[in-house]
Design an enzyme around this catalytic site. Structure first.
Site, PDB file in Angstrom:
ATOM      1  N   SER A 148      63.809  57.552  15.595  1.00 28.40           N
ATOM      2  CA  SER A 148      63.522  59.105  15.854  1.00 28.40           C
ATOM      3  C   SER A 148      62.756  59.570  14.680  1.00 28.40           C
ATOM      4  O   SER A 148      63.006  59.308  13.535  1.00 28.40           O
ATOM      5  CB  SER A 148      64.795  59.364  16.589  1.00 28.40           C
ATOM      6  OG  SER A 148      64.418  60.957  17.049  1.00 28.40           O
ATOM      7  N   TYR A 162      73.005  63.282  17.039  1.00 29.04           N
ATOM      8  CA  TYR A 162      72.106  61.892  17.086  1.00 29.04           C
ATOM      9  C   TYR A 162      71.237  61.782  15.739  1.00 29.04           C
ATOM     10  O   TYR A 162      70.337  60.749  15.360  1.00 29.04           O
ATOM     11  CB  TYR A 162      71.062  63.001  18.457  1.00 29.04           C
ATOM     12  CG  TYR A 162      69.886  62.091  18.418  1.00 29.04           C
ATOM     13  CD1 TYR A 162      70.110  60.506  19.434  1.00 29.04           C
ATOM     14  CD2 TYR A 162      68.386  62.389  18.062  1.00 29.04           C
ATOM     15  CE1 TYR A 162      68.608  59.892  19.628  1.00 29.04           C
ATOM     16  CE2 TYR A 162      67.672  62.052  18.518  1.00 29.04           C
ATOM     17  CZ  TYR A 162      66.784  60.442  18.774  1.00 29.04           C
ATOM     18  OH  TYR A 162      66.258  60.201  19.370  1.00 29.04           O
TER      19      TYR A 162
END
Length: 254
Positions: A148, A162
């Site tokens: 990400s 996350y």
């Protein structure tokens, strides 16, 4: 130099976790259109069957929960029963929790780390016999972990587990790449930026303007952007690339 098949994945066998929606579906659609046989898996049997039926090409839907070792074992058993080799593994299944620091819970930490970090490692581990069978010196098998931009740049949302999981995936990718390079298996990561999906929804025009103004390329990602990166890494063109994190984010992390 013959470059006619440089970016070809025709005839290759791929597994895309979380392939019924979002970035996983974008990648599965690209691989299927390029001629690969693509297995997609997701927890919801009806949803994964519908996705497989609607994606053009040789696409097969398998229902399964890869968040547990038991679920991983069942999925690997199904693939092994159908295929003698696996050429492409896309570790895409993931989740996130968004909560203020003072109230961020243990469950919000553990659920995200289990699926985003533990699952890619153990799924790769269990699929190693098939990946080793699929790789050669010239055409290695390709493992593609979905990282990400959140592991490259801290954004405004409070998604602590996350971001931690995706930062770890970037480094796990490098560790596995070094270990498996001599066995004709490459391991790379794609770090996507803002792609509109069920997980990242633009709710109004003001939000769209805010998101697009933060991206040097001035737009959100398209399916072709992320599918193209995956096809490159899975093809002969990417055979000498391993341990890399490729940012596909329009310059957002600059």
């Amino acid at each position: 130099m013959d470059i006619s098949g440089l970016f070809s994945v025709k005839g290759r066998v791929a597994l895309v976790t979380g392939g019924s929606a979002g970035i996983g579906r974008m990648i599965a659609t690209g691989l299927g259109a390029a001629g690969a046989r693509v297995y997609i898996c997701a927890r919801n049997a009806e949803k994964v069957a519908s996705a497989a039926a609607s994606i053009p090409g040789d696409v097969i839907g398998l229902a399964g929960d890869v968040s547990t070792l038991e679920g991983i074992g069942k999925l690997v058993g199904e693939i092994t029963a159908r295929e003698a080799a696996l050429h492409i593994l896309v570790n895409n299944a993931g989740t996130l929790s968004d909560a203020p620091l003072d109230s961020f819970s243990e469950d919000q930490w553990d659920d995200v780390l289990e699926l985003n970090l533990k699952t890619p490692f153990f799924l790769l581990q269990k699929l190693l016999p098939l990946l080793r069978a699929g790789g050669t010196a010239e055409r290695p098998s390709a493992v593609i972990n979905i990282g990400s931009v959140g592991a490259l740049k801290i954004g405004p949302r409070e998604v602590y587990s996350y971001q931690a999981s995706k930062g770890a995936i970037h480094w796990l990718t490098k560790s596995l790449a070094k270990r498996l390079a001599s066995e004709n298996v490459t391991v790379n990561a794609i770090a996507p930026g803002f792609f509109e999906s069920e997980m990242t929804v633009i709710t109004d025009d003001a939000m769209r303007r805010m998101v697009e103004s933060a991206v040097p390329r001035g737009r959100t990602g398209t399916p072709e952007d992320v599918a193209g990166a995956a096809i490159y890494l899975a093809s002969r063109a990417g055979a000498y690339v391993t341990g890399s994190v490729i940012a596909v984010e329009g310059g957002l992390s600059i």
